[in-house]
Motif scaffolding. Structure first.
Motif, PDB file in Angstrom:
ATOM      1  N   GLU A  27       0.825  -1.211   0.000  1.00 20.16           N
ATOM      2  CA  GLU A  27       0.000   0.000   0.000  1.00 20.16           C
ATOM      3  C   GLU A  27       0.861   1.264   0.000  1.00 20.16           C
ATOM      4  O   GLU A  27       0.600   2.184  -0.783  1.00 20.16           O
ATOM      5  CB  GLU A  27      -0.924   0.022   1.210  1.00 20.16           C
ATOM      6  N   ILE A  28       1.863   1.325   0.871  1.00 24.15           N
ATOM      7  CA  ILE A  28       2.668   2.548   0.923  1.00 24.15           C
ATOM      8  C   ILE A  28       3.527   2.694  -0.337  1.00 24.15           C
ATOM      9  O   ILE A  28       3.777   3.799  -0.790  1.00 24.15           O
ATOM     10  CB  ILE A  28       3.516   2.667   2.214  1.00 24.15           C
ATOM     11  N   GLY A  29       3.930   1.580  -0.923  1.00 23.90           N
ATOM     12  CA  GLY A  29       4.665   1.635  -2.187  1.00 23.90           C
ATOM     13  C   GLY A  29       3.789   2.162  -3.307  1.00 23.90           C
ATOM     14  O   GLY A  29       4.217   2.985  -4.125  1.00 23.90           O
ATOM     15  N   HIS A  30       2.550   1.724  -3.332  1.00 23.61           N
ATOM     16  CA  HIS A  30       1.608   2.185  -4.352  1.00 23.61           C
ATOM     17  C   HIS A  30       1.339   3.678  -4.187  1.00 23.61           C
ATOM     18  O   HIS A  30       1.349   4.438  -5.159  1.00 23.61           O
ATOM     19  CB  HIS A  30       0.299   1.396  -4.257  1.00 23.61           C
ATOM     20  N   LYS A  31       1.123   4.110  -2.941  1.00 18.11           N
ATOM     21  CA  LYS A  31       0.884   5.535  -2.673  1.00 18.11           C
ATOM     22  C   LYS A  31       2.075   6.377  -3.119  1.00 18.11           C
ATOM     23  O   LYS A  31       1.905   7.451  -3.707  1.00 18.11           O
ATOM     24  CB  LYS A  31       0.628   5.776  -1.189  1.00 18.11           C
ATOM     25  N   GLY A  32       3.278   5.897  -2.839  1.00 18.75           N
ATOM     26  CA  GLY A  32       4.477   6.620  -3.246  1.00 18.75           C
ATOM     27  C   GLY A  32       4.586   6.710  -4.756  1.00 18.75           C
ATOM     28  O   GLY A  32       4.923   7.759  -5.311  1.00 18.75           O
ATOM     29  N   GLY A  33       4.279   5.626  -5.443  1.00 18.77           N
ATOM     30  CA  GLY A  33       4.312   5.619  -6.905  1.00 18.77           C
ATOM     31  C   GLY A  33       3.298   6.574  -7.502  1.00 18.77           C
ATOM     32  O   GLY A  33       3.578   7.267  -8.491  1.00 18.77           O
ATOM     33  N   GLN A  34       2.119   6.634  -6.913  1.00 12.76           N
ATOM     34  CA  GLN A  34       1.088   7.553  -7.389  1.00 12.76           C
ATOM     35  C   GLN A  34       1.526   9.002  -7.201  1.00 12.76           C
ATOM     36  O   GLN A  34       1.291   9.847  -8.061  1.00 12.76           O
ATOM     37  CB  GLN A  34      -0.238   7.313  -6.655  1.00 12.76           C
ATOM     38  N   LYS A  35       2.152   9.289  -6.076  1.00 13.18           N
ATOM     39  CA  LYS A  35       2.630  10.651  -5.803  1.00 13.18           C
ATOM     40  C   LYS A  35       3.698  11.055  -6.813  1.00 13.18           C
ATOM     41  O   LYS A  35       3.679  12.178  -7.328  1.00 13.18           O
ATOM     42  CB  LYS A  35       3.182  10.738  -4.376  1.00 13.18           C
ATOM     43  N   VAL A  36       4.612  10.152  -7.117  1.00 17.90           N
ATOM     44  CA  VAL A  36       5.663  10.436  -8.103  1.00 17.90           C
ATOM     45  C   VAL A  36       5.027  10.714  -9.464  1.00 17.90           C
ATOM     46  O   VAL A  36       5.390  11.681 -10.145  1.00 17.90           O
ATOM     47  CB  VAL A  36       6.684   9.276  -8.194  1.00 17.90           C
ATOM     48  N   ARG A  37       4.052   9.910  -9.846  1.00 23.19           N
ATOM     49  CA  ARG A  37       3.368  10.109 -11.128  1.00 23.19           C
ATOM     50  C   ARG A  37       2.714  11.492 -11.174  1.00 23.19           C
ATOM     51  O   ARG A  37       2.815  12.209 -12.165  1.00 23.19           O
ATOM     52  CB  ARG A  37       2.316   9.028 -11.331  1.00 23.19           C
ATOM     53  N   GLU A  38       2.063  11.858 -10.071  1.00 21.45           N
ATOM     54  CA  GLU A  38       1.402  13.160  -9.983  1.00 21.45           C
ATOM     55  C   GLU A  38       2.419  14.305 -10.127  1.00 21.45           C
ATOM     56  O   GLU A  38       2.181  15.270 -10.854  1.00 21.45           O
ATOM     57  CB  GLU A  38       0.682  13.275  -8.641  1.00 21.45           C
ATOM     58  N   LEU A  39       3.540  14.179  -9.449  1.00 23.14           N
ATOM     59  CA  LEU A  39       4.564  15.222  -9.516  1.00 23.14           C
ATOM     60  C   LEU A  39       5.160  15.346 -10.915  1.00 23.14           C
ATOM     61  O   LEU A  39       5.432  16.459 -11.387  1.00 23.14           O
ATOM     62  CB  LEU A  39       5.659  14.953  -8.486  1.00 23.14           C
ATOM     63  N   ILE A  40       5.344  14.236 -11.591  1.00 21.67           N
ATOM     64  CA  ILE A  40       5.868  14.257 -12.956  1.00 21.67           C
ATOM     65  C   ILE A  40       4.874  14.956 -13.882  1.00 21.67           C
ATOM     66  O   ILE A  40       5.254  15.797 -14.705  1.00 21.67           O
ATOM     67  CB  ILE A  40       6.184  12.831 -13.453  1.00 21.67           C
ATOM     68  N   GLU A  41       3.594  14.631 -13.723  1.00 19.70           N
ATOM     69  CA  GLU A  41       2.570  15.267 -14.558  1.00 19.70           C
ATOM     70  C   GLU A  41       2.519  16.768 -14.312  1.00 19.70           C
ATOM     71  O   GLU A  41       2.386  17.549 -15.250  1.00 19.70           O
ATOM     72  CB  GLU A  41       1.206  14.629 -14.298  1.00 19.70           C
ATOM     73  N   ARG A  42       2.631  17.184 -13.050  1.00 21.00           N
ATOM     74  CA  ARG A  42       2.642  18.621 -12.727  1.00 21.00           C
ATOM     75  C   ARG A  42       3.836  19.314 -13.375  1.00 21.00           C
ATOM     76  O   ARG A  42       3.721  20.415 -13.894  1.00 21.00           O
ATOM     77  CB  ARG A  42       2.730  18.831 -11.224  1.00 21.00           C
ATOM     78  N   GLY A  43       4.993  18.664 -13.307  1.00 19.97           N
ATOM     79  CA  GLY A  43       6.190  19.232 -13.911  1.00 19.97           C
ATOM     80  C   GLY A  43       6.056  19.400 -15.404  1.00 19.97           C
ATOM     81  O   GLY A  43       6.432  20.434 -15.964  1.00 19.97           O
ATOM     82  N   LYS A  44       5.483  18.401 -16.070  1.00 18.29           N
ATOM     83  CA  LYS A  44       5.280  18.493 -17.509  1.00 18.29           C
ATOM     84  C   LYS A  44       4.283  19.586 -17.848  1.00 18.29           C
ATOM     85  O   LYS A  44       4.455  20.315 -18.825  1.00 18.29           O
ATOM     86  CB  LYS A  44       4.787  17.151 -18.066  1.00 18.29           C
ATOM     87  N   ALA A  45       3.241  19.720 -17.052  1.00 20.51           N
ATOM     88  CA  ALA A  45       2.226  20.746 -17.303  1.00 20.51           C
ATOM     89  C   ALA A  45       2.795  22.152 -17.113  1.00 20.51           C
ATOM     90  O   ALA A  45       2.428  23.084 -17.835  1.00 20.51           O
ATOM     91  CB  ALA A  45       1.026  20.544 -16.383  1.00 20.51           C
ATOM     92  N   SER A  46       3.706  22.319 -16.174  1.00 20.85           N
ATOM     93  CA  SER A  46       4.265  23.641 -15.914  1.00 20.85           C
ATOM     94  C   SER A  46       5.273  24.057 -16.992  1.00 20.85           C
ATOM     95  O   SER A  46       5.564  25.233 -17.144  1.00 20.85           O
ATOM     96  CB  SER A  46       4.926  23.691 -14.545  1.00 20.85           C
ATOM     97  N   GLU A  47       5.788  23.097 -17.751  1.00 21.09           N
ATOM     98  CA  GLU A  47       6.721  23.411 -18.843  1.00 21.09           C
ATOM     99  C   GLU A  47       6.008  23.992 -20.048  1.00 21.09           C
ATOM    100  O   GLU A  47       6.614  24.661 -20.866  1.00 21.09           O
ATOM    101  CB  GLU A  47       7.486  22.147 -19.258  1.00 21.09           C
ATOM    102  N   LYS A  48       4.730  23.732 -20.164  1.00 24.40           N
ATOM    103  CA  LYS A  48       3.963  24.163 -21.357  1.00 24.40           C
ATOM    104  C   LYS A  48       3.613  25.613 -21.282  1.00 24.40           C
ATOM    105  O   LYS A  48       3.524  26.307 -20.399  1.00 24.40           O
ATOM    106  CB  LYS A  48       2.701  23.330 -21.502  1.00 24.40           C
TER     107      LYS A  48
END
Length: 55
Positions: A34-55
């Protein structure tokens, strides 16, 4: 050679090992999934935010 950090009679490494063992006994393997999954989801979210802020 690294200096050993100790608190009382056990090393920091030993204290961490004991804590991990206790957590495993109390919560079981599902807890780590569970905590591994939560961590993976958070990383995915942060990557998406970073990509969105580059546009």
């Amino acid at each position: 050679m690294a200096k050993r950090e100790t608190k009382g009679d056990i090393s920091v490494r030993e204290a961490g090992r004991r804590g991990g063992t206790t957590t495993k006994e109390r919560h079981g393997p599902e807890f780590y999934r569970e905590i591994g999954h939560k961590g993976g989801q958070k990383v995915r979210e942060l990557i998406e935010r970073g990509k969105a802020s580059e546009k």
